[in-house]
Design a protein around this motif. Structure first.
Motif, PDB file in Angstrom:
ATOM      1  N   ASN A 145     -24.705  13.080 -92.072  1.00 34.69           N
ATOM      2  CA  ASN A 145     -24.282  12.766 -93.372  1.00 34.69           C
ATOM      3  C   ASN A 145     -25.285  12.808 -94.503  1.00 34.69           C
ATOM      4  O   ASN A 145     -25.197  13.221 -95.545  1.00 34.69           O
ATOM      5  CB  ASN A 145     -23.626  11.383 -93.434  1.00 34.69           C
ATOM      6  CG  ASN A 145     -22.300  11.368 -92.762  1.00 34.69           C
ATOM      7  OD1 ASN A 145     -21.480  12.390 -93.127  1.00 34.69           O
ATOM      8  ND2 ASN A 145     -21.974  10.341 -92.087  1.00 34.69           N
ATOM      9  N   ALA A 146     -26.550  12.463 -93.920  1.00 31.43           N
ATOM     10  CA  ALA A 146     -27.630  12.558 -94.957  1.00 31.43           C
ATOM     11  C   ALA A 146     -27.942  14.187 -95.162  1.00 31.43           C
ATOM     12  O   ALA A 146     -28.397  14.430 -96.340  1.00 31.43           O
ATOM     13  CB  ALA A 146     -28.904  12.106 -94.395  1.00 31.43           C
ATOM     14  N   THR A 189     -22.978   4.356 -78.261  1.00 34.95           N
ATOM     15  CA  THR A 189     -22.820   4.339 -79.459  1.00 34.95           C
ATOM     16  C   THR A 189     -23.847   4.369 -80.687  1.00 34.95           C
ATOM     17  O   THR A 189     -23.767   4.904 -81.761  1.00 34.95           O
ATOM     18  CB  THR A 189     -21.978   2.882 -79.407  1.00 34.95           C
ATOM     19  OG1 THR A 189     -20.619   2.926 -78.725  1.00 34.95           O
ATOM     20  CG2 THR A 189     -21.550   2.463 -80.822  1.00 34.95           C
ATOM     21  N   ALA A 242     -24.697  10.792 -86.514  1.00 36.37           N
ATOM     22  CA  ALA A 242     -23.821  10.993 -87.655  1.00 36.37           C
ATOM     23  C   ALA A 242     -24.658  10.604 -88.890  1.00 36.37           C
ATOM     24  O   ALA A 242     -24.451  11.211 -90.091  1.00 36.37           O
ATOM     25  CB  ALA A 242     -22.663   9.843 -87.320  1.00 36.37           C
ATOM     26  N   ALA A 243     -25.333   9.416 -88.758  1.00 39.18           N
ATOM     27  CA  ALA A 243     -26.090   9.108 -90.217  1.00 39.18           C
ATOM     28  C   ALA A 243     -27.131  10.442 -90.570  1.00 39.18           C
ATOM     29  O   ALA A 243     -27.062  10.640 -91.851  1.00 39.18           O
ATOM     30  CB  ALA A 243     -26.829   7.978 -89.808  1.00 39.18           C
ATOM     31  N   ARG A 244     -27.699  10.979 -89.721  1.00 39.68           N
ATOM     32  CA  ARG A 244     -28.532  12.262 -89.934  1.00 39.68           C
ATOM     33  C   ARG A 244     -27.545  13.164 -90.704  1.00 39.68           C
ATOM     34  O   ARG A 244     -28.112  13.976 -91.371  1.00 39.68           O
ATOM     35  CB  ARG A 244     -29.297  12.490 -88.671  1.00 39.68           C
ATOM     36  CG  ARG A 244     -30.539  11.505 -88.535  1.00 39.68           C
ATOM     37  CD  ARG A 244     -31.186  12.211 -87.128  1.00 39.68           C
ATOM     38  NE  ARG A 244     -31.880  13.516 -87.629  1.00 39.68           N
ATOM     39  CZ  ARG A 244     -31.961  14.349 -86.661  1.00 39.68           C
ATOM     40  NH1 ARG A 244     -32.016  14.234 -85.354  1.00 39.68           N
ATOM     41  NH2 ARG A 244     -32.921  15.447 -86.974  1.00 39.68           N
ATOM     42  N   THR A 280     -24.642   8.120 -81.205  1.00 44.08           N
ATOM     43  CA  THR A 280     -23.763   8.774 -82.058  1.00 44.08           C
ATOM     44  C   THR A 280     -23.908   8.192 -83.502  1.00 44.08           C
ATOM     45  O   THR A 280     -23.899   9.092 -84.359  1.00 44.08           O
ATOM     46  CB  THR A 280     -22.224   8.027 -81.549  1.00 44.08           C
ATOM     47  OG1 THR A 280     -22.041   8.545 -80.205  1.00 44.08           O
ATOM     48  CG2 THR A 280     -21.243   8.757 -82.396  1.00 44.08           C
ATOM     49  N   ARG A 281     -24.074   6.908 -83.689  1.00 41.89           N
ATOM     50  CA  ARG A 281     -24.492   6.346 -85.108  1.00 41.89           C
ATOM     51  C   ARG A 281     -25.580   7.170 -85.720  1.00 41.89           C
ATOM     52  O   ARG A 281     -25.610   7.381 -86.791  1.00 41.89           O
ATOM     53  CB  ARG A 281     -24.426   5.111 -85.227  1.00 41.89           C
ATOM     54  CG  ARG A 281     -22.918   4.440 -84.950  1.00 41.89           C
ATOM     55  CD  ARG A 281     -23.396   2.817 -84.867  1.00 41.89           C
ATOM     56  NE  ARG A 281     -21.942   2.294 -84.537  1.00 41.89           N
ATOM     57  CZ  ARG A 281     -21.807   0.778 -84.274  1.00 41.89           C
ATOM     58  NH1 ARG A 281     -23.012  -0.042 -84.099  1.00 41.89           N
ATOM     59  NH2 ARG A 281     -20.736   0.219 -84.240  1.00 41.89           N
ATOM     60  N   ARG A 282     -26.720   7.288 -84.944  1.00 44.62           N
ATOM     61  CA  ARG A 282     -27.902   7.623 -85.529  1.00 44.62           C
ATOM     62  C   ARG A 282     -27.434   9.378 -85.932  1.00 44.62           C
ATOM     63  O   ARG A 282     -27.958   9.793 -86.792  1.00 44.62           O
ATOM     64  CB  ARG A 282     -28.952   7.763 -84.478  1.00 44.62           C
ATOM     65  CG  ARG A 282     -29.728   6.286 -84.323  1.00 44.62           C
ATOM     66  CD  ARG A 282     -30.992   6.501 -83.510  1.00 44.62           C
ATOM     67  NE  ARG A 282     -30.834   6.956 -82.272  1.00 44.62           N
ATOM     68  CZ  ARG A 282     -30.602   6.097 -81.204  1.00 44.62           C
ATOM     69  NH1 ARG A 282     -30.333   4.710 -81.410  1.00 44.62           N
ATOM     70  NH2 ARG A 282     -30.302   6.658 -79.932  1.00 44.62           N
ATOM     71  N   THR A 325     -19.885  17.388 -99.327  1.00 44.42           N
ATOM     72  CA  THR A 325     -19.258  16.509 -98.382  1.00 44.42           C
ATOM     73  C   THR A 325     -18.996  17.103 -97.019  1.00 44.42           C
ATOM     74  O   THR A 325     -18.627  18.343 -97.137  1.00 44.42           O
ATOM     75  CB  THR A 325     -17.886  15.620 -98.752  1.00 44.42           C
ATOM     76  OG1 THR A 325     -17.285  16.802 -99.108  1.00 44.42           O
ATOM     77  CG2 THR A 325     -18.379  14.923 -99.883  1.00 44.42           C
ATOM     78  N   VAL A 352     -17.905  13.579 -87.210  1.00 42.14           N
ATOM     79  CA  VAL A 352     -18.099  13.125 -88.507  1.00 42.14           C
ATOM     80  C   VAL A 352     -16.633  13.411 -89.017  1.00 42.14           C
ATOM     81  O   VAL A 352     -16.306  14.590 -89.484  1.00 42.14           O
ATOM     82  CB  VAL A 352     -19.171  13.369 -89.108  1.00 42.14           C
ATOM     83  CG1 VAL A 352     -19.295  13.100 -90.606  1.00 42.14           C
ATOM     84  CG2 VAL A 352     -20.245  13.167 -88.560  1.00 42.14           C
TER      85      VAL A 352
END
Length: 294
Positions: free
Chosen positions: A19-20, A8, A15-17, A11-13, A28, A44
Motif C-alpha cells: 500500500n505504501a 498474519t 500489505a503495508a509495504r 501478511t500485514r507487513r 490506489t 490487498v
C-alpha cells in the motif's frame, strides 16, 4: 496442492509495504499473489471487482485450449482475416494492410505478444462469450465474466468526448466492472495458477498455453520487479484510462511458482505515467518475496 498460510504478521507487513508503494506512485491498488504449489497467498483488496479489458484475453485463450482438449475445436485450424474486418488497434493485425491467414493458436500468440485487438476479436467470434464464461465457471471463477469484445470496448471509449477530463470518466461503461468484462485480482491470479497446475488442459496443450503466455513484449510492469536472467515472468497487461494492470506467473530457478495479479488506478488521466506502470512490478515483488520468505 498442499496448503499453507503466511503468518498474519507477515501478511500485514507485506500489505503495508504494498500500500505504501501504491501511495508513493500516486495510485490506489489491488493485488493478489499466490504460491501455486503451497496455496499460500497475500491480498490487498483482492476480492473487489475490476474491469479487465485486455486481461480478459487470458480467459479467451484458456477457453480456446480447453475446447481443443475436449475435441470441440481445433486450435490449428486456419482463419482468413481480411483487412476490412479487423478491429482497429495499435499493434499486430490491426496495423497491417493486407489479408492474412493464420491458425487459431497463432492468433492467440499475437493476442499475448502485442495485445493484438484484431486477433482477439477473431477469436471472440470463433469461440464465443458463452463458451468463455462457461470455461471460467467450470474453473471455479464465477465472478470472471465477459460481455464485450475489444471492438465494443474501443467504441465505448471513443464515445466519450474527453477522456482527459476526470469527470467524464464517471460515465464510461468500460471503467465500471458492473457493465463490462470483469473479474477480481484473486480470480485472475487463480486462473493463472490453474493454467500452471494443468487444470485448464494437460500435456502438450498445457505446455503450449504456458508458452504462449510467455511471449508478451511488454516488460515495464510486472517484469520490471524481477530483473533477473534466471527468473521467468509470463503474463498479460491491461490498460484503460487511469487503469493499469497485469497478471501473470513468476517462476524461479529453484522451482518456486507464483501467480500475481495487480490492478492500479491513478487520479491522473495522463496516458504516460511511468511510476504507475513500475509499481505493478514493485508490488508484485514485495508479495512474492513475502511468500518466498514464508
Amino acid at each position: 496442492m498442499s496448503t499453507a498460510s503466511v503468518s498474519t504478521a507477515a501478511t500485514r507487513r507485506a500489505a503495508a509495504r504494498i500500500n505504501a508503494a501504491f501511495a508513493d506512485a500516486g495510485v490506489t491498488g489491488r493485488l493478489h499473489a499466490l504460491d501455486i504449489d503451497s496455496g499460500a497467498s497475500i491480498s490487498v483488496a483482492a476480492t473487489q471487482p475490476v474491469p479487465t479489458s485486455s486481461l480478459h484475453k487470458v480467459c479467451l485463450l484458456a477457453a480456446l485450449y480447453r475446447e481443443d482438449a475436449a475435441g470441440r475445436l481445433d486450435r490449428t485450424r486456419q482463419i482468413d482475416v481480411s483487412a476490412a474486418e479487423r478491429t482497429p488497434g495499435l499493434s499486430g493485425l490491426a496495423v497491417m494492410r493486407d489479408a492474412v491467414r493464420l491458425s487459431l493458436r497463432d492468433l492467440a500468440t499475437l493476442v499475448v505478444a502485442v495485445s493484438d485487438n484484431a486477433a482477439a476479436d477473431v477469436l471472440w467470434r470463433e469461440i464465443g462469450f458463452d463458451t468463455v464464461n462457461r470455461t471460467m465457471a467450470d474453473l471455479g471463477l464465477p465472478d470472471t465474466i465477459a460481455v464485450h469484445d475489444m471492438a465494443a470496448i474501443r467504441d465505448a471509449l471513443l464515445a466519450t468526448p474527453n477522456l482527459a477530463d476526470p469527470a467524464a470518466l464517471a460515465d464510461v461503461s468500460v471503467l465500471n466492472p458492473e457493465l463490462t468484462n470483469r473479474s477480481t485480482p484473486r480470480q485472475l491470479a487463480e486462473l493463472f495458477a490453474a493454467i500452471w497446475r494443468d487444470e485448464v488442459c494437460t500435456g502438450e496443450l498445457a505446455g503450449e498455453l504456458r508458452s504462449v503466455l510467455g511471449v508478451q513484449a511488454w516488460t515495464h510492469r510486472l517484469s520490471s520487479g524481477f530483473p533477473f536472467d534466471d527468473v521467468r515472468v509470463s503474463g498479460k497487461t491491461a490498460t484503460l484510462p487511469t487503469i493499469r494492470a497485469e497478471a501473470g506467473v513468476i517462476e524461479y530457478p529453484d522451482g518456486g511458482r507464483y501467480a500475481v495479479a495487480v490492478f492500479t488506478r491513478a487520479a491522473s488521466t495522463a496516458a504516460v505515467l511511468p511510476a504507475a506502470d513500475a509499481v505493478i512490478g514493485t508490488a508484485g515483488r514485495i508479495a512474492v518475496d513475502a511468500l518466498r520468505s514464508h
